[in-house]
Scaffold this active site. Structure first.
Site, PDB file in Angstrom:
ATOM      1  N   ASN A 150       1.904  -1.389  17.998  1.00  0.00           N
ATOM      2  CA  ASN A 150       1.528  -2.060  16.759  1.00  0.00           C
ATOM      3  C   ASN A 150       0.022  -1.851  16.570  1.00  0.00           C
ATOM      4  O   ASN A 150      -0.771  -2.179  17.459  1.00  0.00           O
ATOM      5  CB  ASN A 150       1.854  -3.549  16.883  1.00  0.00           C
ATOM      6  N   CYS A 190      -1.477   2.137  -0.150  1.00  0.00           N
ATOM      7  CA  CYS A 190      -0.479   2.700  -1.072  1.00  0.00           C
ATOM      8  C   CYS A 190       0.265   1.582  -1.803  1.00  0.00           C
ATOM      9  O   CYS A 190       1.355   1.794  -2.330  1.00  0.00           O
ATOM     10  CB  CYS A 190       0.482   3.631  -0.349  1.00  0.00           C
ATOM     11  N   PHE A 236      -1.306   4.376  12.126  1.00  0.00           N
ATOM     12  CA  PHE A 236      -0.141   4.466  11.222  1.00  0.00           C
ATOM     13  C   PHE A 236       0.126   5.955  10.959  1.00  0.00           C
ATOM     14  O   PHE A 236       0.030   6.453   9.850  1.00  0.00           O
ATOM     15  CB  PHE A 236      -0.387   3.727   9.891  1.00  0.00           C
ATOM     16  N   ASP A 249       1.640   4.744  16.159  1.00  0.00           N
ATOM     17  CA  ASP A 249       2.644   4.301  15.191  1.00  0.00           C
ATOM     18  C   ASP A 249       3.604   3.377  15.928  1.00  0.00           C
ATOM     19  O   ASP A 249       3.885   3.566  17.108  1.00  0.00           O
ATOM     20  CB  ASP A 249       3.414   5.483  14.584  1.00  0.00           C
ATOM     21  N   ARG A 296      -5.588  14.668   3.501  1.00  0.00           N
ATOM     22  CA  ARG A 296      -5.727  15.295   4.822  1.00  0.00           C
ATOM     23  C   ARG A 296      -6.707  16.459   4.717  1.00  0.00           C
ATOM     24  O   ARG A 296      -7.576  16.634   5.572  1.00  0.00           O
ATOM     25  CB  ARG A 296      -4.375  15.803   5.320  1.00  0.00           C
ATOM     26  N   ASP A 345      -3.826   4.460   7.597  1.00  0.00           N
ATOM     27  CA  ASP A 345      -2.886   4.770   6.508  1.00  0.00           C
ATOM     28  C   ASP A 345      -1.641   3.881   6.630  1.00  0.00           C
ATOM     29  O   ASP A 345      -0.538   4.375   6.903  1.00  0.00           O
ATOM     30  CB  ASP A 345      -2.509   6.265   6.555  1.00  0.00           C
TER      31      ASP A 345
END
Ligand code: SAH
Length: 386
Positions: free
Chosen positions: A268, A329, A220, A241, A205, A289
């Protein structure tokens, strides 16, 4: 002392610095669930000391290598070292990860700090058994107001441990105020994802703040980590989100921080990107993300399709000269694989892109050089040239 003998292959792995020995490499066991054991190679050579699990596929988690005796005080010593390292980082935040499992030589232990409160996760039998010792050491070292065990991750089931959330010390409210950079958050350590916040993205960030401008799309968004950090640099922010609860938190946090330019939508992302494209929307800055699309090896192919789709659509929505901050991730998707899929998305979108920064999880979530699994978060900052 309890002892475990491992195969030649297991021994090679441990000697190469990998702290996990799988069940298939275990030959003889004289130990009980959660024991600290001495580990021997098949020819009787001492390999080191480890925590033993009688349920997990990961039977041994090494805590020391070689023939020296296991340090009795390893828990407190390693907690102290982990905390001292975080203090040395001088992070601009009141929330951070204090203990990151294997990378702090405390395998399968997580300790996160939220102001004066701590949240811990004990993710193996050996660590679970030592929770009272861990709590007393943390109280000595940090004098927290409260310690919460967020022992609800599913991996506990693989260890034969129950899923449970409980206060272990002091008291822990369901709203804790923390600050990250200029942003103040209300965190719910009882119910939030992970232990409350995605602490591993803090430095990404900060990095994104160097480029953010114009219209920002934060896809996200969860509680608005990127959206709120970048909002002061942007004209307008659209945070998306799928969770209604997350969107409510984004709005609450935006108001608390006096950020009037943040709009949050419960949608979505896959649908919203398509819809934005249909409307002809354009952005100067986009953040992607997503959650780990590849939770295991079997889902890697499908995950790659997902990464390709969102990156392709985001690159189309981006103005030339704009920046895309794109993350993965999934530890099953390596950095090379991620760079490849984003490159393929750029080629399919017919855009030229330069790589401005290649980043990972924050420094309070260290990567073990010999354990590729610990490099799980990849973050690319790209610039669309044309
Ligand atoms: N960027 C956040 C962390 C994101 S975690 C931060 O910096 O704090 C991933 C988020 O994606 C979760 O909040 C989850 O609710 C959301 N999510 C998962 N699938 C989604 C989908 N298909 N569309 C929109 N959001 C989704």
């Amino acid at each position: 002392m309890p002892r475990v003998t491992i195969s030649r292959r297991g021994e090679d792995r441990a000697r190469a610095g990998h702290p996990w020995i799988y069940r298939s490499d275990v030959e003889e066991v004289d130990a009980a669930a959660g024991d600290l054991v001495q580990v021997f190679g098949s020819r009787g050579r001492p390999v080191g000391h480890a925590l033993f699990s009688d349920e997990s596929e990961i039977t041994l988690r090494m805590i020391a290598y070689g023939s020296a005796a296991a340090p009795e005080t390893f828990i407190k010593d390693r907690l102290a070292a982990a905390i001292a390292f975080r203090e040395a980082l001088a992070l601009d935040a009141t929330a951070c990860r204090l203990v990151h499992g294997e990378a702090d030589r405390l395998p399968s232990l997580i300790v996160d700090r939220y102001g004066d409160h701590l949240v811990i996760q004990a993710l193996s039998q050996g660590i679970d058994r030592r929770v009272p010792e861990i709590v007393s050491a943390l109280v000595d070292l940090l004098q927290p107001q409260g310690i919460l065990a967020r022992n609800d991750p599913r991996v506990r089931l693989l260890e034969g441990l129950e899923q449970r959330v409980e206060v272990l010390y002091g008291d822990v409210p369901d709203r804790v105020a923390v600050r990250e950079g200029a942003v103040e958050y209300q965190v719910d350590p009882w119910r939030g994802q992970k232990t409350g916040l995605f602490l591993d993205q803090r430095e990404n960030r900060e990095a994104a703040l160097r480029y953010a401008r114009g219209r920002l799309l934060d896809a996200f968004s969860y509680h608005g980590g990127f959206a709120l950090a970048l909002a002061p640099r942007c004209e307008s922010v659209l945070a998306v989100d799928i969770s209604e609860d997350a969107v409510a938190r984004i709005r609450e946090n935006a108001t608390r921080n006096g950020l009037g330019n943040v709009e949050a939508r419960a949608m979505n992302v896959f649908d919203e990107l398509r819809e934005l494209e249909r409307q002809g929307a354009r952005f100067e800055t986009i953040v992607l993300d997503p959650p780990a699309f590849a939770k295991n090896k079997a889902s890697v192919r499908k995950a790659m399709t997902g990464y390709k789709e969102i990156n392709l659509r985001a690159l189309k929505l981006l103005e030339p000269g704009g920046f895309l901050v794109t993350c993965s991730c999934s530890y099953n998707v390596s950095e090379d694989m991620f760079v490849d899929v984003v490159s393929a998305a750029a080629a399919d979108a017919g855009v030229e892109v330069s790589l401005v920064e290649k980043r990972a999880q924050g420094r309070d979530h260290p990567i073990l050089i010999n354990v590729p699994e610990t490099y799980y978060l990849k973050c690319l900052i790209l610039r669309k040239l044309a």
